[in-house]
Write a protein that holds these residues in place. Structure first.
Motif, PDB file in Angstrom:
ATOM      1  N   ASP A 127       0.895  -1.166  -0.051  1.00 34.64           N
ATOM      2  CA  ASP A 127       0.037   0.129   0.054  1.00 34.64           C
ATOM      3  C   ASP A 127       0.858   1.234   0.198  1.00 34.64           C
ATOM      4  N   ILE A 128       0.619   2.418  -0.777  1.00 31.14           N
ATOM      5  CA  ILE A 128       1.266   3.433  -0.866  1.00 31.14           C
ATOM      6  C   ILE A 128       0.192   4.507  -0.256  1.00 31.14           C
ATOM      7  N   HIS A 129       0.956   5.484   0.432  1.00 29.44           N
ATOM      8  CA  HIS A 129       0.217   6.469   1.162  1.00 29.44           C
ATOM      9  C   HIS A 129       1.097   7.630   1.876  1.00 29.44           C
ATOM     10  N   PRO A 130       0.472   8.783   1.655  1.00 25.83           N
ATOM     11  CA  PRO A 130       1.166  10.178   2.105  1.00 25.83           C
ATOM     12  C   PRO A 130       1.661  10.342   3.543  1.00 25.83           C
ATOM     13  N   VAL A 131       2.651  10.587   3.775  1.00 27.33           N
ATOM     14  CA  VAL A 131       3.068  10.742   5.246  1.00 27.33           C
ATOM     15  C   VAL A 131       3.647  12.133   5.453  1.00 27.33           C
ATOM     16  N   GLY A 132       4.089  12.489   6.583  1.00 22.35           N
ATOM     17  CA  GLY A 132       4.989  13.793   6.868  1.00 22.35           C
ATOM     18  C   GLY A 132       6.376  13.656   6.978  1.00 22.35           C
ATOM     19  N   CYS A 133       6.718  12.506   6.763  1.00 22.61           N
ATOM     20  CA  CYS A 133       8.228  12.329   6.907  1.00 22.61           C
ATOM     21  C   CYS A 133       9.004  13.366   5.875  1.00 22.61           C
ATOM     22  N   GLN A 134       9.992  13.986   6.281  1.00 19.22           N
ATOM     23  CA  GLN A 134      10.852  14.896   5.476  1.00 19.22           C
ATOM     24  C   GLN A 134       9.961  16.077   5.157  1.00 19.22           C
ATOM     25  N   GLY A 135       8.905  16.499   5.675  1.00 19.02           N
ATOM     26  CA  GLY A 135       8.318  17.544   5.168  1.00 19.02           C
ATOM     27  C   GLY A 135       7.136  17.257   4.101  1.00 19.02           C
ATOM     28  N   GLY A 136       6.937  15.939   3.870  1.00 19.99           N
ATOM     29  CA  GLY A 136       6.094  15.384   2.873  1.00 19.99           C
ATOM     30  C   GLY A 136       6.723  14.280   1.739  1.00 19.99           C
ATOM     31  N   SER A 137       6.035  13.096   2.052  1.00 20.66           N
ATOM     32  CA  SER A 137       6.704  11.752   1.270  1.00 20.66           C
ATOM     33  C   SER A 137       5.745  10.934   1.216  1.00 20.66           C
ATOM     34  N   PHE A 138       6.032   9.679   0.940  1.00 21.24           N
ATOM     35  CA  PHE A 138       5.347   8.531   0.697  1.00 21.24           C
ATOM     36  C   PHE A 138       5.899   7.351   1.292  1.00 21.24           C
ATOM     37  N   HIS A 139       5.006   6.464   2.351  1.00 22.03           N
ATOM     38  CA  HIS A 139       5.340   5.215   2.709  1.00 22.03           C
ATOM     39  C   HIS A 139       4.989   4.047   1.566  1.00 22.03           C
ATOM     40  N   HIS A 140       5.592   3.286   0.948  1.00 18.72           N
ATOM     41  CA  HIS A 140       5.555   2.149   0.243  1.00 18.72           C
ATOM     42  C   HIS A 140       5.523   1.039   1.246  1.00 18.72           C
ATOM     43  N   ASP A 141       4.480   0.772   1.811  1.00 16.25           N
ATOM     44  CA  ASP A 141       4.231  -0.129   2.814  1.00 16.25           C
ATOM     45  C   ASP A 141       4.059  -1.696   2.445  1.00 16.25           C
ATOM     46  N   VAL A 142       5.002  -2.557   2.778  1.00 13.28           N
ATOM     47  CA  VAL A 142       4.811  -4.010   2.537  1.00 13.28           C
ATOM     48  C   VAL A 142       4.345  -4.792   3.596  1.00 13.28           C
TER      49      VAL A 142
END
Length: 199
Positions: A127-142
């Motif tokens: 699943d891919i979802h937006p997150v706040g890491c580094q001011g805005g990024s995406f988690h590609h969660d396995v």
């Protein structure tokens, strides 16, 4: 405590990245959405081992686990301390994680306080979802299926407001997006083969 430079070096040595690529290339997706997310994650991994680190602004690979009780009749979810929704356990890859399954199992163990967890090393979802890491990024969660031992008593961690066991057909609210879609493939994994520890 590790410095950022040490963390970067540990996660960019290539072993975890190579495992992520091999696992996703060999995986049969559990849904059309998971297939699209898998392909996008493989594209992200073309950047090299840096894609395993939270410093990679374009996105980074994370690992999570849906924990089932010993009967397969309940799932363990946490009320996340930052975004206040119920979600499976998981998070960023860390130094010492040699495989995605090992990262997911470590996260599940840390966040639940449970010993003796066993994991199916075949993913149940991506699943891919937006997150706040580094001011805005995406988690590609396995995501993986994990089995708790009989009589397991979960313990709340610093990252959770609350932990709870729930029947798969009566999940709590508010629920994080993407959590419901883990139920069917996790139960299928439990039926397919005994889950096991990661060496």
């Amino acid at each position: 405590m590790s410095t950022p430079d040490v963390v970067e070096a540990s996660l960019t040595d290539g072993e975890l990245h190579a495992d992520a690529v091999a696992v996703l290339r060999g995986w049969t997706p559990t849904s059309a959405a998971a297939a699209e997310a898998r392909d996008r994650t493989l594209d992200l991994l073309a950047a090299g081992p840096v894609a395993m680190t939270r410093e990679h602004r374009a996105g980074h690979v994370t690992a999570s686990a849906l924990v089932l009780d010993a009967t397969g009749e309940r799932v363990l979810l946490c009320l996340h301390g930052k975004f206040h929704r119920w979600v499976q356990l998981g998070g960023h890859c860390e130094p010492g994680d040699r495989t995605l399954a090992a990262a997911a199992l470590r996260e599940a163990t840390e966040e639940s306080g449970l010993a003796g967890l066993r994991i199916d090393p075949v993913p149940i979802d991506v699943d891919i979802h937006p997150v706040g890491c580094q001011g805005g990024s995406f988690h590609h969660d396995v995501r993986f299926a994990v089995l708790a031992p009989p009589g397991a008593q979960a313990r709340v961690s610093e990252e959770s407001e609350e932990l709870g066991w729930f029947p798969p057909d009566r999940l709590p609210e508010p629920l994080a997006g993407g959590t419901t879609q883990l139920i069917a493939p996790a139960l299928a994994a439990l039926r397919r083969a005994p889950l096991r520890p990661v060496p």
